[in-house]
Design a protein around this motif. Structure first.
Motif, PDB file in Angstrom:
ATOM      1  N   ASP A   1       1.004  -1.239  -0.161  1.00 31.86           N
ATOM      2  CA  ASP A   1      -0.105  -0.120  -0.131  1.00 31.86           C
ATOM      3  C   ASP A   1       0.969   1.405   0.222  1.00 31.86           C
ATOM      4  OD1 ASP A   1      -2.457  -1.375   0.193  1.00 31.86           O
ATOM      5  OD2 ASP A   1      -2.513  -1.302   2.127  1.00 31.86           O
ATOM      6  N   THR A   2       1.903   1.158   0.825  1.00 26.12           N
ATOM      7  CA  THR A   2       2.896   2.238   0.732  1.00 26.12           C
ATOM      8  C   THR A   2       3.632   2.609  -0.459  1.00 26.12           C
ATOM      9  OG1 THR A   2       3.374   1.994   3.056  1.00 26.12           O
ATOM     10  CG2 THR A   2       4.809   3.542   1.878  1.00 26.12           C
ATOM     11  N   PHE A   3       4.102   1.461  -1.211  1.00 25.17           N
ATOM     12  CA  PHE A   3       4.707   1.690  -2.643  1.00 25.17           C
ATOM     13  C   PHE A   3       3.459   2.337  -3.354  1.00 25.17           C
ATOM     14  CE2 PHE A   3       7.987  -1.207  -1.347  1.00 25.17           C
ATOM     15  CZ  PHE A   3       8.932  -0.414  -1.855  1.00 25.17           C
ATOM     16  N   MET A   4       2.229   1.750  -3.419  1.00 21.41           N
ATOM     17  CA  MET A   4       1.237   2.492  -4.193  1.00 21.41           C
ATOM     18  C   MET A   4       0.931   3.938  -4.146  1.00 21.41           C
ATOM     19  SD  MET A   4      -1.333  -0.882  -5.041  1.00 21.41           S
ATOM     20  CE  MET A   4      -1.480  -1.439  -3.243  1.00 21.41           C
ATOM     21  N   ARG A   5       1.151   4.389  -2.856  1.00 18.11           N
ATOM     22  CA  ARG A   5       0.906   5.622  -2.563  1.00 18.11           C
ATOM     23  C   ARG A   5       2.143   6.673  -3.218  1.00 18.11           C
ATOM     24  NH1 ARG A   5      -0.662   7.946   3.297  1.00 18.11           N
ATOM     25  NH2 ARG A   5      -2.982   7.080   3.140  1.00 18.11           N
ATOM     26  N   PHE A   6       3.038   5.934  -3.619  1.00 19.76           N
ATOM     27  CA  PHE A   6       4.264   6.645  -4.275  1.00 19.76           C
ATOM     28  C   PHE A   6       3.880   6.626  -5.915  1.00 19.76           C
ATOM     29  CE2 PHE A   6       6.690   5.986  -0.617  1.00 19.76           C
ATOM     30  CZ  PHE A   6       7.712   7.107  -0.708  1.00 19.76           C
ATOM     31  N   GLY A   7       2.659   6.027  -6.131  1.00 19.48           N
ATOM     32  CA  GLY A   7       2.310   5.960  -7.627  1.00 19.48           C
ATOM     33  C   GLY A   7       2.677   4.566  -8.287  1.00 19.48           C
ATOM     34  N   ILE A   8       3.246   3.949  -7.611  1.00 13.16           N
ATOM     35  CA  ILE A   8       4.041   2.480  -8.312  1.00 13.16           C
ATOM     36  C   ILE A   8       2.726   1.485  -8.348  1.00 13.16           C
ATOM     37  CG2 ILE A   8       5.400   0.671  -8.138  1.00 13.16           C
ATOM     38  CD1 ILE A   8       6.628   3.629  -7.937  1.00 13.16           C
ATOM     39  N   GLN A   9       2.496   1.309  -9.899  1.00  8.11           N
ATOM     40  CA  GLN A   9       1.567   0.179 -10.160  1.00  8.11           C
ATOM     41  C   GLN A   9       2.296  -1.243  -9.827  1.00  8.11           C
ATOM     42  OE1 GLN A   9       0.614   0.813 -14.428  1.00  8.11           O
ATOM     43  NE2 GLN A   9       0.354   2.878 -14.139  1.00  8.11           N
ATOM     44  N   LEU A  10       1.460  -2.239  -9.321  1.00  4.77           N
ATOM     45  CA  LEU A  10       1.593  -3.444  -9.111  1.00  4.77           C
ATOM     46  C   LEU A  10       0.688  -4.300  -8.820  1.00  4.77           C
ATOM     47  CD1 LEU A  10       1.326  -3.966  -5.753  1.00  4.77           C
ATOM     48  CD2 LEU A  10       3.515  -2.317  -5.477  1.00  4.77           C
ATOM     49  N   GLU A  11       0.760  -5.446  -9.115  1.00  8.91           N
ATOM     50  CA  GLU A  11      -0.146  -6.537  -9.047  1.00  8.91           C
ATOM     51  C   GLU A  11       0.038  -7.701  -8.425  1.00  8.91           C
ATOM     52  OE1 GLU A  11      -3.008  -9.103 -12.378  1.00  8.91           O
ATOM     53  OE2 GLU A  11      -1.874  -7.328 -12.985  1.00  8.91           O
ATOM     54  N   VAL A  12      -0.704  -8.108  -7.456  1.00  6.32           N
ATOM     55  CA  VAL A  12      -0.503  -9.459  -6.948  1.00  6.32           C
ATOM     56  C   VAL A  12      -1.019 -10.645  -7.648  1.00  6.32           C
ATOM     57  CG1 VAL A  12      -0.959 -10.728  -4.527  1.00  6.32           C
ATOM     58  CG2 VAL A  12      -0.248  -8.366  -4.399  1.00  6.32           C
ATOM     59  N   GLN A  13      -0.196 -11.403  -7.935  1.00  6.31           N
ATOM     60  CA  GLN A  13      -0.829 -12.776  -8.711  1.00  6.31           C
ATOM     61  C   GLN A  13      -0.512 -14.024  -7.803  1.00  6.31           C
ATOM     62  OE1 GLN A  13       1.335 -12.090 -12.289  1.00  6.31           O
ATOM     63  NE2 GLN A  13      -0.092 -10.533 -13.176  1.00  6.31           N
ATOM     64  N   GLY A  14      -1.302 -14.258  -6.925  1.00  2.58           N
ATOM     65  CA  GLY A  14      -1.007 -15.391  -6.097  1.00  2.58           C
ATOM     66  C   GLY A  14      -0.163 -14.990  -5.070  1.00  2.58           C
ATOM     67  N   ASN A  15       1.183 -15.823  -4.973  1.00  3.16           N
ATOM     68  CA  ASN A  15       2.199 -15.403  -4.153  1.00  3.16           C
ATOM     69  C   ASN A  15       3.374 -14.446  -4.882  1.00  3.16           C
ATOM     70  OD1 ASN A  15       3.174 -15.744  -1.513  1.00  3.16           O
ATOM     71  ND2 ASN A  15       4.476 -17.096  -2.009  1.00  3.16           N
ATOM     72  N   ASP A  16       2.835 -13.995  -6.090  1.00  2.00           N
ATOM     73  CA  ASP A  16       4.020 -13.069  -7.067  1.00  2.00           C
ATOM     74  C   ASP A  16       3.293 -11.712  -6.825  1.00  2.00           C
ATOM     75  OD1 ASP A  16       5.112 -15.539  -7.410  1.00  2.00           O
ATOM     76  OD2 ASP A  16       4.299 -15.950  -9.424  1.00  2.00           O
ATOM     77  N   ILE A  17       4.263 -10.793  -7.349  1.00  4.14           N
ATOM     78  CA  ILE A  17       4.086  -9.447  -7.402  1.00  4.14           C
ATOM     79  C   ILE A  17       4.461  -8.919  -8.747  1.00  4.14           C
ATOM     80  CG2 ILE A  17       4.320  -7.277  -6.604  1.00  4.14           C
ATOM     81  CD1 ILE A  17       5.142  -8.245  -3.807  1.00  4.14           C
TER      82      ILE A  17
ATOM     83  N   HIS B   1       6.033   6.919 -15.731  1.00  5.79           N
ATOM     84  CA  HIS B   1       6.188   7.910 -14.683  1.00  5.79           C
ATOM     85  C   HIS B   1       5.525   7.378 -13.364  1.00  5.79           C
ATOM     86  CE1 HIS B   1       7.908  11.171 -17.378  1.00  5.79           C
ATOM     87  NE2 HIS B   1       7.025  10.497 -18.253  1.00  5.79           N
ATOM     88  N   TYR B   2       5.474   7.835 -12.079  1.00 11.65           N
ATOM     89  CA  TYR B   2       4.453   7.622 -11.215  1.00 11.65           C
ATOM     90  C   TYR B   2       4.588   8.761 -10.074  1.00 11.65           C
ATOM     91  CZ  TYR B   2       9.474   6.412  -9.370  1.00 11.65           C
ATOM     92  OH  TYR B   2      10.870   6.443  -9.078  1.00 11.65           O
ATOM     93  N   ARG B   3       3.290   8.959  -9.659  1.00 11.89           N
ATOM     94  CA  ARG B   3       2.992  10.259  -9.153  1.00 11.89           C
ATOM     95  C   ARG B   3       2.896  10.020  -7.574  1.00 11.89           C
ATOM     96  NH1 ARG B   3      -0.387  15.198 -11.297  1.00 11.89           N
ATOM     97  NH2 ARG B   3      -0.709  16.370  -9.414  1.00 11.89           N
ATOM     98  N   ILE B   4       3.560  10.604  -6.694  1.00 15.67           N
ATOM     99  CA  ILE B   4       3.358  10.629  -5.192  1.00 15.67           C
ATOM    100  C   ILE B   4       2.093  11.353  -4.713  1.00 15.67           C
ATOM    101  CG2 ILE B   4       4.255  11.284  -2.893  1.00 15.67           C
ATOM    102  CD1 ILE B   4       6.891  11.438  -4.210  1.00 15.67           C
ATOM    103  N   GLN B   5       1.189  10.518  -4.362  1.00 14.89           N
ATOM    104  CA  GLN B   5      -0.134  11.058  -3.602  1.00 14.89           C
ATOM    105  C   GLN B   5      -0.012  11.828  -2.367  1.00 14.89           C
ATOM    106  OE1 GLN B   5      -2.518   7.758  -2.767  1.00 14.89           O
ATOM    107  NE2 GLN B   5      -2.430   6.648  -4.787  1.00 14.89           N
ATOM    108  N   ASN B   6      -0.830  12.778  -2.456  1.00 13.55           N
ATOM    109  CA  ASN B   6      -0.919  13.644  -1.206  1.00 13.55           C
ATOM    110  C   ASN B   6      -1.735  12.869  -0.119  1.00 13.55           C
ATOM    111  OD1 ASN B   6       0.895  15.720  -1.958  1.00 13.55           O
ATOM    112  ND2 ASN B   6      -0.707  17.043  -2.913  1.00 13.55           N
ATOM    113  N   PHE B   7      -1.866  13.377   0.939  1.00  8.95           N
ATOM    114  CA  PHE B   7      -2.882  13.141   1.963  1.00  8.95           C
ATOM    115  C   PHE B   7      -4.298  13.676   1.657  1.00  8.95           C
ATOM    116  CE2 PHE B   7       0.545  12.624   5.096  1.00  8.95           C
ATOM    117  CZ  PHE B   7       0.581  11.360   5.280  1.00  8.95           C
TER     118      PHE B   7
END
Length: 435
Positions: free
Chosen positions: A271-287, A294-300
């Protein structure tokens, strides 16, 4: 002294599996001292810190077999506690923080141990108060040898007690748990660390015949037993290495799959990495991390700048803040990195600034990173690895930078990352290990 020569700017592609968890290994290996029977540990990372602890355990008289590089069979039928006073032991343990967790098993089983000042990374003060005060409440007497710079701990027999830890120390909790399983009576540990590696230790001890309740919570209840028997135990994947690979994929605009990552034990990390704008997908036990320009940091939610700080489990580990800080240098947006636990871990940012990053070091604990949004690439420089986590953060920065970088003192990186150059080169990186 060995160095890495890195030619950056290359996109990586492929799959990589995290090594066994370093921080779990250091606890689990100490626990083999609690029984005379054989204990088999698998998925052991082949890294300097872990190999040094295995060597120390063997020096204590424990029989050690290594049928495979990631597997060890231990049998502690005889342990020479007096070896802890030898110059050889002090020289080795002075380089290794994990040696502090030998104290719990040794005081529980033999009634005597020696506790030197902790070694490991030079990242700030690393107090032993949680360990010493906890042992004291369990009936341990201690003296401090100023000349030898070590605590001498003795106890006729440990007794169960109520322990309210002044901080949820992972190593402190591990030491108290390993001591309590063989103590007379019941022990309650409140404000215990909840990290998956502590959970793994408790599960292993229960498999050995211990009686521990509350695993995964901050309240552990332990009924002491007379003895423990052998078992088999497999280490989790190293979550810090998993986080490092996510940051690497983002910084180098690469498509990487992290396999067998034990995703259920990662807490708020993804969740913290996604707040930096990083796209990721959990596939079973893999990421799976797709290639991302580009990736954009979210504000509060209220619009204020994102603050990322270390926090006890399930919060972000302090070991991940260095790589997150590097990752933020090429994001769009700003972030405040707050390293609460250690006051020397952010001093490596001067090298990132020299590489072209926009960072304001506010004080020893806080740094503001102003993301470049790839409008200006980092540039390669010569630098030195100050500790394990800063070392791999600088490696990630170098892999994303233009031109050639040299990283000196890479023994620090080897302490925590198994064959990192070979494994990343298999994904397309250009890292040369120079003597």
């Amino acid at each position: 002294m060995s160095t890495f020569e890195i030619r950056g700017g290359k996109q990586l592609h492929g799959s990589i599996q995290p090594q066994g968890a370093k921080n779990e290994a250091l606890q689990i290996l100490c626990a083999v001292l609690l029984t005379k029977e054989k204990v088999t540990i698998t998925n052991i990372p082949d890294i300097l810190d872990v190999n040094m602890l295995i060597e120390l355990i063997g020096d204590l008289g424990v029989e050690v077999e290594r049928p495979q590089r990631d597997t060890c069979v231990f049998q502690a039928k005889y342990v020479n506690v007096d070896f802890l006073q030898s110059k050889e032991y002090k020289a080795k343990s002075g380089k290794l923080r994990g040696a502090v967790m030998l104290a719990g098993p040794l005081i529980a089983r033999y009634g005597k141990t020696y506790l030197p000042q902790p070694g490991g990374d030079k990242i700030g003060r690393r107090r032993l108060d949680t360990h010493i005060r906890g042992f004291e409440k369990m009936g341990v007497k201690f003296d401090y040898d100023h000349e030898g710079k070590e605590f001498i701990l003795t106890a006729d027999k440990l007794k169960g007690t109520y322990l309210l830890l002044e901080e949820p120390s992972v190593t402190g909790t591990a030491n108290m748990v390993m001591a309590a399983v063989l103590a007379d009576g019941n022990t309650t540990i409140y404000n215990a660390a909840c990290e998956p590696y502590v959970q793994q230790l408790c599960k292993m001890l229960n498999n050995m015949g211990a009686k521990i309740k509350g695993i995964g919570s901050n309240l552990l209840e332990i009924e002491g037993v007379e003895s423990l028997h052998g078992c088999e135990h497999r280490l989790l994947a190293d979550m810090i290495e998993t986080g490092s690979f996510i940051a690497l994929a983002a910084m180098t605009q690469s498509e990487i799959t992290i396999t067998d990552a034990d995703v259920n034990d990662l807490g708020l990390m993804l969740d913290t990495f996604m707040r930096f704008g990083i796209q990721l997908e959990v596939q079973g036990n893999d990421i799976f991390i797709p290639q991302q320009d580009h990736y954009r940091i979210q504000n509060f939610i209220d619009g204020s700048i994102l603050t990322v700080y270390d926090h006890p489990w399930p919060g972000v580990s302090p070991d991940l803040l260095s790589v997150m800080l590097v990752m933020a240098t090429q994001a769009k947006g700003n972030v405040l990195i707050h390293q609460k636990m250690f006051e020397s871990r952010l001093f490596f940012v001067d090298k990132l600034i020299e590489m072209g990053a926009q960072i304001v070091l506010c004080d020893p604990h806080r740094a503001v990173v102003m993301g470049l949004n790839r409008q200006s690439n980092l540039r390669g420089i010569r630098m030195s690895s100050p500790d394990i986590r800063a070392g791999v953060a600088l490696l990630i920065a170098a892999l994303s930078a233009e031109g050639k970088s040299i990283i000196e003192n890479i023994d620090q990186i080897d302490r925590g990352y198994q064959n990192i150059d070979t494994r990343l080169n298999a994904l397309g990186a250009d890292i040369r290990r120079m003597a």
